[in-house]
Design an enzyme around this catalytic site. Structure first.
Site, short mmCIF file in Angstrom:
data_model
loop_
_atom_site.label_atom_id
_atom_site.label_comp_id
_atom_site.label_asym_id
_atom_site.label_seq_id
_atom_site.Cartn_x
_atom_site.Cartn_y
_atom_site.Cartn_z
N ARG A 227 39.68 28.12 -30.09
CA ARG A 227 40.90 28.78 -30.58
C ARG A 227 41.37 28.02 -31.80
O ARG A 227 41.26 26.79 -31.84
CB ARG A 227 42.02 28.67 -29.54
CG ARG A 227 42.13 29.82 -28.59
CD ARG A 227 42.66 31.11 -29.21
NE ARG A 227 42.76 32.13 -28.19
CZ ARG A 227 41.74 32.87 -27.75
NH1 ARG A 227 40.55 32.73 -28.26
NH2 ARG A 227 41.93 33.76 -26.81
N GLU A 256 45.06 33.69 -38.35
CA GLU A 256 44.10 34.81 -38.33
C GLU A 256 44.84 36.11 -38.62
O GLU A 256 45.96 36.27 -38.12
CB GLU A 256 43.40 34.88 -36.97
CG GLU A 256 42.54 33.66 -36.69
CD GLU A 256 41.79 33.77 -35.35
OE1 GLU A 256 41.79 34.85 -34.73
OE2 GLU A 256 41.23 32.75 -34.93
N HIS A 275 36.58 35.84 -35.76
CA HIS A 275 36.90 35.79 -34.31
C HIS A 275 36.05 36.84 -33.57
O HIS A 275 36.56 37.63 -32.77
CB HIS A 275 38.39 36.02 -34.04
CG HIS A 275 38.82 35.44 -32.72
ND1 HIS A 275 40.04 34.86 -32.52
CD2 HIS A 275 38.17 35.36 -31.52
CE1 HIS A 275 40.14 34.45 -31.26
NE2 HIS A 275 39.01 34.75 -30.64
P1 NAD Z 1 36.55 28.60 -19.19
O1 NAD Z 1 37.84 28.58 -18.49
O2 NAD Z 1 35.36 29.17 -18.50
O3 NAD Z 1 36.17 27.13 -19.65
C1 NAD Z 1 37.04 26.25 -20.31
C2 NAD Z 1 36.61 24.84 -19.91
O4 NAD Z 1 37.29 23.89 -20.72
C3 NAD Z 1 36.93 24.51 -18.44
O5 NAD Z 1 35.77 24.04 -17.83
C4 NAD Z 1 38.00 23.41 -18.56
O6 NAD Z 1 37.91 22.50 -17.50
C5 NAD Z 1 37.60 22.79 -19.88
N1 NAD Z 1 38.65 21.97 -20.50
C6 NAD Z 1 39.97 22.20 -20.56
N2 NAD Z 1 40.56 21.19 -21.23
C7 NAD Z 1 39.58 20.32 -21.60
C8 NAD Z 1 39.55 19.10 -22.32
N3 NAD Z 1 40.67 18.55 -22.80
N4 NAD Z 1 38.35 18.51 -22.53
C9 NAD Z 1 37.21 19.03 -22.05
N5 NAD Z 1 37.19 20.18 -21.34
C10 NAD Z 1 38.36 20.81 -21.13
O7 NAD Z 1 36.81 29.36 -20.56
P2 NAD Z 1 35.71 29.94 -21.56
O8 NAD Z 1 35.47 31.36 -21.27
O9 NAD Z 1 34.58 28.98 -21.64
O10 NAD Z 1 36.54 29.92 -22.92
C11 NAD Z 1 37.06 28.71 -23.44
C12 NAD Z 1 38.03 29.04 -24.54
O11 NAD Z 1 37.30 29.57 -25.65
C13 NAD Z 1 39.03 30.13 -24.15
O12 NAD Z 1 40.20 29.58 -23.60
C14 NAD Z 1 39.30 30.85 -25.45
O13 NAD Z 1 40.41 30.27 -26.08
C15 NAD Z 1 38.05 30.59 -26.28
N6 NAD Z 1 37.19 31.79 -26.41
C16 NAD Z 1 36.89 32.22 -27.65
C17 NAD Z 1 36.07 33.33 -27.80
C18 NAD Z 1 35.71 33.83 -29.18
O14 NAD Z 1 35.51 35.01 -29.35
N7 NAD Z 1 35.61 32.96 -30.16
C19 NAD Z 1 35.57 34.01 -26.68
C20 NAD Z 1 35.88 33.52 -25.41
C21 NAD Z 1 36.69 32.40 -25.28
#
Ligand code: NAD
Length: 309
Positions: A227, A256, A275
């Site tokens: 993000r 964005e 994005h």
């Molecule tokens: P998810 O919940 O499956 O995984 C997120 C992981 O990050 C979890 O395992 C959590 O424990 C870990 N985490 C949280 N804080 C942390 C830290 N300080 N250090 C290390 N690990 C930490 O979520 P996801 O589906 O993998 O998505 C992650 C993020 O990516 C979402 O929250 C979203 O903002 C972003 N995302 C972006 C897109 C895109 O199109 N670019 C698509 C999906 C998700």
């Protein structure tokens, strides 16, 4: 028991609302497209991309975000209003994983530069020492959830040594070494690629900034699919200007759409995607499967899948 689910027109960013409505035609509640606050009146659940204050005033029991990241939603106020929030985490591992190894291949094989040259009809062989191949290179994935594991698995299959950062440092498949967030700088200091895949939270906001770019290798690439706000964009531009990094591939930004005046657009060593790392023609089916499952769970009085608050 739900009677009416609204599909908010904001989902249009990722797919037409009508395809999700049609995909859910077999669920018990009526599914309708909603655009205005007045349309919400009859709904007890809402599937949405954006958040709007009017959602709090409607008589909703449940809101489903079609994104994995739910940082735009006011958790406290939803909780106070008794509205459950669920996310779409779990459905983007393959799409974002492919996008990220795509970035890595572009940088290694110089495809981004060839494409720029093609636009100018320039036949230009790259400097002999610029192209490289991925086997034997290294990647640190920060955040090992759905995205992180999707990235790690694909990079490992291409012969890349993958390390990762995770809150609890238990072993993870495809990851040769797991670091804790407190060891972030050590984790990213000696790798060719750093992929950022954490949610935007109070803890992660600005967590990839000047200090992190300072410890990264000068031939390293930053890949951000998390993000905007997790990476400090202005510190990143400084690092790129000062050749502290070799380049960056960025899908998300603090602002964005990326403003026209942004220097990220101009830099040859920066790949900008809008994005769209998770964009996928199957997106609506995956959201539909999550919604259908939670309709079943609500009916059976079970805990919701991907329950946030
Ligand atoms: P998810 O919940 O499956 O995984 C997120 C992981 O990050 C979890 O395992 C959590 O424990 C870990 N985490 C949280 N804080 C942390 C830290 N300080 N250090 C290390 N690990 C930490 O979520 P996801 O589906 O993998 O998505 C992650 C993020 O990516 C979402 O929250 C979203 O903002 C972003 N995302 C972006 C897109 C895109 O199109 N670019 C698509 C999906 C998700």
């Amino acid at each position: 028991m739900l009677s009416r689910i609204g599909v908010h027109t904001s989902v249009d960013v990722l797919f037409p609302p009508s395809v999700l409505r049609d995909a859910l035609s077999d669920v018990e509640p009526t599914v309708e497209i909603v655009e205005t606050a007045a349309d919400l009146d009859e709904c007890d659940a809402l599937v949405t991309f954006s958040y709007d204050e009017s959602f709090l005033d409607a008589d909703l029991d449940w809101i489903h975000s079609i994104q994995s990241g739910v940082d735009r939603f006011p958790f406290d106020r939803l909780e106070r209003r008794g509205i459950a929030l669920t996310s779409s985490t779990g459905i983007h591992g393959d799409s974002v994983g492919e996008t990220v190894v795509g970035y890595m291949l572009q940088f290694a094989r110089r495809l981004h530069v060839h494409r720029d040259n093609e636009r100018r009809r320039e036949w230009q062989f790259p400097p002999w020492d610029a192209p490289f191949t991925l086997p034997g290179e290294s990647l640190c994935v920060v955040g090992l959830g759905t995205l992180g594991q999707g990235i790690a698995r694909r990079a490992d299959a291409l012969g890349v040594d993958v390390v990762g950062v995770k809150r609890t440092p238990t072993p993870v498949e495809h990851i040769s070494r797991v670091y804790t967030p407190g060891e972030l700088q050590e984790a990213i200091a000696d790798v060719r690629f750093v992929a950022v895949a954490v949610p935007l939270t109070d803890r992660t906001e600005g967590s990839i900034g000047a200090d992190e770019f300072g410890v990264m290798r000068e031939d390293a690439y930053l890949l951000n699919v998390s993000r905007g706000g997790v990476v400090d964009d202005s510190a990143l531009l400084d690092a790129l200007r000062d050749d502290e990094l070799a380049g960056a591939a960025l899908d998300v930004f603090e602002t964005e759409p990326l403003p026209d005046r942004s220097e990220f657009w101009e830099r040859e060593n920066v790949i900008v995607t809008p994005h769209a790392a998770a964009a996928n023609r199957e997106y609506y089916r995956r959201v539909g499967a999550l919604v259908r499952e939670n309709v079943r769970r609500l009916d059976a009085n079970e805990t919701l899948a991907n329950h946030v608050v």
